[in-house]
Write an enzyme that holds these catalytic residues in place. Structure first.
Site, PDB file in Angstrom:
ATOM      1  N   ASP A 118       0.923  -0.532  -0.118  1.00 27.26           N
ATOM      2  CA  ASP A 118      -0.585  -0.181   0.184  1.00 27.26           C
ATOM      3  C   ASP A 118       0.997   0.781   0.208  1.00 27.26           C
ATOM      4  O   ASP A 118       2.309   1.012  -0.081  1.00 27.26           O
ATOM      5  CB  ASP A 118      -0.817   0.027   1.108  1.00 27.26           C
ATOM      6  CG  ASP A 118      -0.416  -0.115   2.574  1.00 27.26           C
ATOM      7  OD1 ASP A 118       0.775  -0.108   2.873  1.00 27.26           O
ATOM      8  OD2 ASP A 118      -1.034   0.912   3.999  1.00 27.26           O
ATOM      9  N   TYR A 177       2.594   4.817   0.747  1.00 28.09           N
ATOM     10  CA  TYR A 177       3.504   5.715   1.406  1.00 28.09           C
ATOM     11  C   TYR A 177       2.787   6.032   2.104  1.00 28.09           C
ATOM     12  O   TYR A 177       1.673   6.786   1.928  1.00 28.09           O
ATOM     13  CB  TYR A 177       4.862   6.705   1.082  1.00 28.09           C
ATOM     14  CG  TYR A 177       5.627   5.415   0.573  1.00 28.09           C
ATOM     15  CD1 TYR A 177       6.407   4.527   1.448  1.00 28.09           C
ATOM     16  CD2 TYR A 177       6.429   5.491  -0.462  1.00 28.09           C
ATOM     17  CE1 TYR A 177       7.759   4.009   1.066  1.00 28.09           C
ATOM     18  CE2 TYR A 177       7.721   5.232  -0.949  1.00 28.09           C
ATOM     19  CZ  TYR A 177       8.336   4.187   0.084  1.00 28.09           C
ATOM     20  OH  TYR A 177       9.171   3.597  -1.245  1.00 28.09           O
ATOM     21  N   PHE A 192       6.831   2.779  -4.434  1.00 30.63           N
ATOM     22  CA  PHE A 192       8.490   2.395  -3.442  1.00 30.63           C
ATOM     23  C   PHE A 192       8.973   3.516  -3.841  1.00 30.63           C
ATOM     24  O   PHE A 192      10.297   4.475  -3.534  1.00 30.63           O
ATOM     25  CB  PHE A 192       9.373   1.171  -4.682  1.00 30.63           C
ATOM     26  CG  PHE A 192       8.921   0.088  -3.570  1.00 30.63           C
ATOM     27  CD1 PHE A 192       9.754  -0.367  -2.724  1.00 30.63           C
ATOM     28  CD2 PHE A 192       8.749  -0.825  -4.638  1.00 30.63           C
ATOM     29  CE1 PHE A 192       9.557  -2.057  -2.020  1.00 30.63           C
ATOM     30  CE2 PHE A 192       8.580  -2.278  -4.292  1.00 30.63           C
ATOM     31  CZ  PHE A 192       8.660  -2.705  -3.130  1.00 30.63           C
ATOM     32  N   HIS A 244      11.336  -9.892   0.658  1.00 25.70           N
ATOM     33  CA  HIS A 244      10.689  -7.605   0.453  1.00 25.70           C
ATOM     34  C   HIS A 244      12.834  -6.392   0.727  1.00 25.70           C
ATOM     35  O   HIS A 244      13.318  -7.192   1.861  1.00 25.70           O
ATOM     36  CB  HIS A 244       9.652  -7.250   1.409  1.00 25.70           C
ATOM     37  CG  HIS A 244       9.316  -6.241   0.663  1.00 25.70           C
ATOM     38  ND1 HIS A 244      10.533  -5.152   1.412  1.00 25.70           N
ATOM     39  CD2 HIS A 244       8.428  -6.059   0.368  1.00 25.70           C
ATOM     40  CE1 HIS A 244      10.016  -3.906   0.920  1.00 25.70           C
ATOM     41  NE2 HIS A 244       8.598  -4.328   0.764  1.00 25.70           N
TER      42      HIS A 244
END
Length: 235
Positions: free
Chosen positions: A64, A66, A77, A186
């Site tokens: 989701d 930031y 990202f 991740h």
């Protein structure tokens, strides 16, 4: 709120007529009217706007947006140019440096990737300020799953970069033998050392694109000239 356009609109228009989307639209509209929501409403679909369906060559899945002020702008990202680079993106840049020799840029704005065919898609497209995962389960996952299915059905090679378990759960939706699926932990500080570092996904992606007659991605994000007293000593 923002609207889809072009091939993405044509491919996903059936979703807008489904009961889940009516509930999702109502909920998201209410949230924007009563709370502080990120990204700004007009940037909600930026991943689709910046990377038209027929131009997608690579897919990177996030979770989701930031949730701190000024960060999210609709690309997973990525943060806006004047925002400190988040830790996960610092680690992505580290792997790019180790894999392809890219220098560490002074910003985390990834529009350059999106404009080259890298779809930077979060599986949930909105979030309440300072409340991570606050819009999980309201319907976005069904919508972005539909987008992933559309991508899987494209009759051309696409690279899917699945980082972390939530992204890797989407692997079961991908059946097209023309595609390349690459998996790694991740890039967050909690898991990057468990195999994200050294995965060489960026060079593997470009090798696959070249082998299929496609232009490789220029992964280097350039520095933004410093202004005023800004410090770029993020690393």
């Amino acid at each position: 709120m923002a609207a889809l356009e072009g091939e993405w609109l044509e491919a996903l228009k059936g979703e807008f007529r489904k009961p889940y989307y009516a509930k999702l639209y109502k909920k998201v509209l209410e949230e924007y009217q009563t709370r502080k929501i990120f990204p700004p409403a007009q940037e909600m679909f930026n991943a689709f706007h910046f990377t038209p369906l027929n131009e997608v060559k690579v897919v990177i899945l996030g979770q989701d947006p930031y949730h701190n002020d000024g960060q999210a702008h609709g690309l997973c990202f990525s943060v806006k140019k004047d925002v400190e680079i988040p830790p996960s993106l610092v680690n992505i840049y580290q792997e790019l440096h180790d894999d392809l020799g890219c220098y560490f840029p002074n910003n985390g704005y990834l529009e350059k990737w999106a404009r080259q065919g890298v779809l930077l898609l979060n599986t949930v497209l909105t979030v309440r300020a300072h409340q991570a995962n606050s819009h999980r389960g309201i319907g976005w996952e069904e919508f972005t799953d539909a987008a992933i299915q559309v991508l899987d059905q494209q009759d051309r090679p696409i690279v899917f970069l699945l980082w972390g378990k939530p992204a890797q759960m989407k692997k079961s939706m991908l059946h097209n033998p023309k595609h390349l699926i690459l998996e790694a932990p991740h890039p967050s500080p909690l898991s990057a050392y468990r195999g994200f570092f050294g995965c060489r996904h960026f060079s593997q992606t470009n090798e696959f694109l070249r082998a299929n007659g496609l232009t490789p991605i220029d992964w280097q994000i350039e520095n933004i000239p410093a202004a005023g007293n800004r410090t770029d000593a993020v690393f």
